[in-house]
Design a protein around this motif. Structure first.
Motif, PDB file in Angstrom:
ATOM      1  N   LYS A  83      24.516  22.243 -28.351  1.00  0.00           N
ATOM      2  CA  LYS A  83      24.406  23.035 -27.119  1.00  0.00           C
ATOM      3  C   LYS A  83      25.793  23.331 -26.554  1.00  0.00           C
ATOM      4  CE  LYS A  83      19.768  21.638 -25.688  1.00  0.00           C
ATOM      5  NZ  LYS A  83      18.949  21.022 -24.612  1.00  0.00           N
ATOM      6  N   ILE A  84      26.486  24.248 -27.219  1.00  0.00           N
ATOM      7  CA  ILE A  84      27.820  24.625 -26.774  1.00  0.00           C
ATOM      8  C   ILE A  84      27.960  26.133 -26.873  1.00  0.00           C
ATOM      9  CG2 ILE A  84      29.010  22.472 -27.340  1.00  0.00           C
ATOM     10  CD1 ILE A  84      29.751  23.715 -30.012  1.00  0.00           C
ATOM     11  N   SER A 143      35.456  24.272 -27.525  1.00  0.00           N
ATOM     12  CA  SER A 143      34.319  23.391 -27.265  1.00  0.00           C
ATOM     13  C   SER A 143      34.486  22.131 -28.093  1.00  0.00           C
ATOM     14  CB  SER A 143      33.008  24.090 -27.659  1.00  0.00           C
ATOM     15  OG  SER A 143      32.850  25.290 -26.938  1.00  0.00           O
ATOM     16  N   PHE A 188      32.218  15.253 -20.379  1.00  0.00           N
ATOM     17  CA  PHE A 188      31.914  16.551 -19.777  1.00  0.00           C
ATOM     18  C   PHE A 188      30.388  16.642 -19.650  1.00  0.00           C
ATOM     19  CE2 PHE A 188      35.972  16.907 -21.829  1.00  0.00           C
ATOM     20  CZ  PHE A 188      36.727  17.708 -20.982  1.00  0.00           C
ATOM     21  N   SER A 204      30.926  29.180 -22.271  1.00  0.00           N
ATOM     22  CA  SER A 204      31.078  28.481 -20.984  1.00  0.00           C
ATOM     23  C   SER A 204      31.658  27.083 -21.167  1.00  0.00           C
ATOM     24  CB  SER A 204      29.717  28.374 -20.273  1.00  0.00           C
ATOM     25  OG  SER A 204      29.141  29.631 -20.079  1.00  0.00           O
ATOM     26  N   ASP A 205      31.123  26.352 -22.141  1.00  0.00           N
ATOM     27  CA  ASP A 205      31.631  25.005 -22.425  1.00  0.00           C
ATOM     28  C   ASP A 205      33.093  25.073 -22.866  1.00  0.00           C
ATOM     29  OD1 ASP A 205      28.863  23.339 -22.674  1.00  0.00           O
ATOM     30  OD2 ASP A 205      28.666  25.337 -23.555  1.00  0.00           O
ATOM     31  N   SER A 246      25.855  28.980 -32.355  1.00  0.00           N
ATOM     32  CA  SER A 246      25.773  28.889 -30.894  1.00  0.00           C
ATOM     33  C   SER A 246      25.323  30.228 -30.341  1.00  0.00           C
ATOM     34  CB  SER A 246      27.121  28.468 -30.287  1.00  0.00           C
ATOM     35  OG  SER A 246      28.060  29.513 -30.360  1.00  0.00           O
ATOM     36  N   THR A 261      30.329  21.841 -14.356  1.00  0.00           N
ATOM     37  CA  THR A 261      30.450  20.626 -15.166  1.00  0.00           C
ATOM     38  C   THR A 261      31.113  19.498 -14.394  1.00  0.00           C
ATOM     39  OG1 THR A 261      30.640  21.945 -17.184  1.00  0.00           O
ATOM     40  CG2 THR A 261      31.430  19.682 -17.303  1.00  0.00           C
ATOM     41  N   LEU A 298      28.290  27.957 -15.347  1.00  0.00           N
ATOM     42  CA  LEU A 298      28.162  26.559 -15.753  1.00  0.00           C
ATOM     43  C   LEU A 298      29.041  25.708 -14.861  1.00  0.00           C
ATOM     44  CD1 LEU A 298      27.340  24.272 -17.780  1.00  0.00           C
ATOM     45  CD2 LEU A 298      29.398  24.880 -19.077  1.00  0.00           C
ATOM     46  N   LYS A 304      36.476  23.226 -21.113  1.00  0.00           N
ATOM     47  CA  LYS A 304      37.360  22.330 -21.857  1.00  0.00           C
ATOM     48  C   LYS A 304      38.761  22.924 -22.018  1.00  0.00           C
ATOM     49  CE  LYS A 304      33.761  19.796 -24.273  1.00  0.00           C
ATOM     50  NZ  LYS A 304      32.577  20.404 -23.664  1.00  0.00           N
ATOM     51  N   LYS A 348      27.035  18.405 -17.915  1.00  0.00           N
ATOM     52  CA  LYS A 348      26.547  19.599 -17.227  1.00  0.00           C
ATOM     53  C   LYS A 348      25.883  19.215 -15.916  1.00  0.00           C
ATOM     54  CE  LYS A 348      22.754  21.723 -18.530  1.00  0.00           C
ATOM     55  NZ  LYS A 348      21.800  22.516 -19.332  1.00  0.00           N
TER      56      LYS A 348
END
Length: 296
Positions: free
Chosen positions: A280-281, A127, A34, A284-285, A204, A22, A20, A289, A36
Motif C-alpha cells: 500500500k504505497i 516510498s 510512518f 503520496s507516501d 501501485s 502521516t 495523506l 518520505k 497513516k
C-alpha cells in the motif's frame, strides 16, 4: 521517549486528488515509523479535461479550489507541520495548469508543484520499498495513473533505472494511446529486464490495490498472473453498471480498473514476471518520505 511529527502529502492526479496525513514517529535507537493518520480521496477527473480539450474546465477548477480549501482546513485541524502538493500528468498537459496553480495559492493558500514524469518516478521510488524488496531479487515497479505509468527497475535493493510513459487509464478510456506507445513500453521493458533473471512485479495505484483487496489475500502474498488475467476477463465481461452494483466499485473506479489491469498484465507478460506484489504505497507516501529524508 518518542517524538511525533505530522506531515501531509497532496497528490493531484489525472483521475483523483488525495490528501495523506502521516504520523512520523521517532524513537532513539529505532527506525522511524510512518503511520497513516488520514487519507481523503476526491474523484475529480482532471485528465478527462486535459487529455481531450487541453485545459481544465471552469467546473473542475471550482471543484479543485473547494477541495484544496478543505484540504487546508483538514491539515490545520490535524496540526500538520509540513506539506507538499504535487500535480502530475493532467496538470502538466493542461495549458491553463500554471494559472490554476496561482489561483489555488491565492484562494486556498496551498502551493502546488507541477512535476514531470521523471520526478514523479523518483518520488514514488522514495516510498519505503525496502520492506518489500529482497536484495537478492530483481523487481519491476509499476505505478499506473490516469495519465501516465511510471516504471522503475530494482536490483540488489537499489533502483537501476526509471521511465515514464504517457499511457494511463484516463487516456486509454479516451482512446488516446497509440500502438506506438504500447510498442515503446514493450521494447523498454524487454531491454531493461534482459540482463536479469526471475523478475517480480511490484504494483501501485488505486486499481491494483482494489484488485488485491478483492482477492482477500494477506498483504505479504503476491497475486499471480493467472489471477490478474482471470479478473481482467471477468471485469471485461461485465457492464459498467454491473461492476458498480454487483462488485461495489466506486463509479470513478468501475471504468478505469479495466485499462489499468491491462497495463499490469502487459508489464508482467513483457517482463516474464509471474507474480505481482501490491504494497500500500504510492506517490503520496513517496512525497512524505522524500520530505522527511530531505530528497525534495
Amino acid at each position: 521517549m518518542i517524538t511525533i511529527k505530522k506531515y501531509a502529502a497532496i497528490d493531484i492526479g489525472s483521475n483523483a486528488m488525495r490528501l495523506l496525513i502521516t504520523n512520523i514517529v521517532e524513537q532513539k535507537g529505532k527506525p522511524t515509523q510512518f503511520n497513516k493518520s488520514s487519507l481523503v480521496r476526491v474523484p475529480i477527473r482532471l485528465g478527462q479535461d486535459a487529455f481531450t480539450i487541453g485545459e481544465i474546465s471552469e467546473e473542475n477548477i471550482a471543484r479543485m479550489v473547494d477541495a484544496m480549501k478543505a484540504f487546508n482546513l483538514l491539515m490545520k485541524v490535524h496540526k500538520v507541520e509540513q506539506y507538499r502538493a504535487c500535480a502530475t500528468s493532467a496538470m502538466r498537459e493542461a495549458y491553463n495548469g500554471n494559472e490554476i496553480v496561482a489561483l489555488i495559492k491565492k484562494k486556498a493558500d496551498i502551493k502546488i508543484d507541477i512535476i514531470d514524469g521523471k520526478k514523479e518516478a523518483a518520488i514514488i521510488a522514495s516510498s519505503d520499498l525496502k520492506q518489500f524488496i529482497n536484495s537478492d531479487k530483481t523487481y519491476l515497479y509499476v505505478d499506473v495513473g490516469g495519465g501516465s505509468t511510471e516504471f522503475s527497475l530494482f536490483y540488489e535493493g537499489k533502483i537501476v533505472t526509471s521511465k515514464s510513459f504517457k499511457n494511463g487509464t484516463v487516456r486509454l478510456l479516451n482512446n488516446m494511446v497509440s500502438d506506438i506507445v504500447w510498442t515503446e513500453i514493450e521494447k523498454w521493458i524487454k531491454q531493461t529486464v534482459a540482463p536479469y533473471d526471475d523478475i517480480t512485479l511490484i504494483g501501485s495505484g488505486g486499481n491494483i490495490n482494489k484488485l488485491f483487496k478483492m482477492s482477500e489475500k494477506n498483504q505479504s502474498k503476491p497475486l499471480s498472473y493467472v489471477y490478474v488475467n482471470s479478473q481482467f476477463q471477468k471485469l471485461s465481461a461485465m457492464t459498467y453498471d454491473e461492476r458498480v452494483a454487483e462488485l461495489g466499485l466506486n463509479p470513478d473506479r468501475a471504468d478505469v480498473i479495466i485499462p489499468a489491469t491491462r497495463i499490469y498484465l502487459n508489464a508482467m507478460k513483457w517482463s516474464g514476471a509471474r507474480q505481482i506484489y501490491v504494497p500500500k504505497i504510492g506517490l503520496s507516501d513517496g512525497i512524505v518520505k522524500a520530505m522527511y529524508f530531505k530528497k525534495i
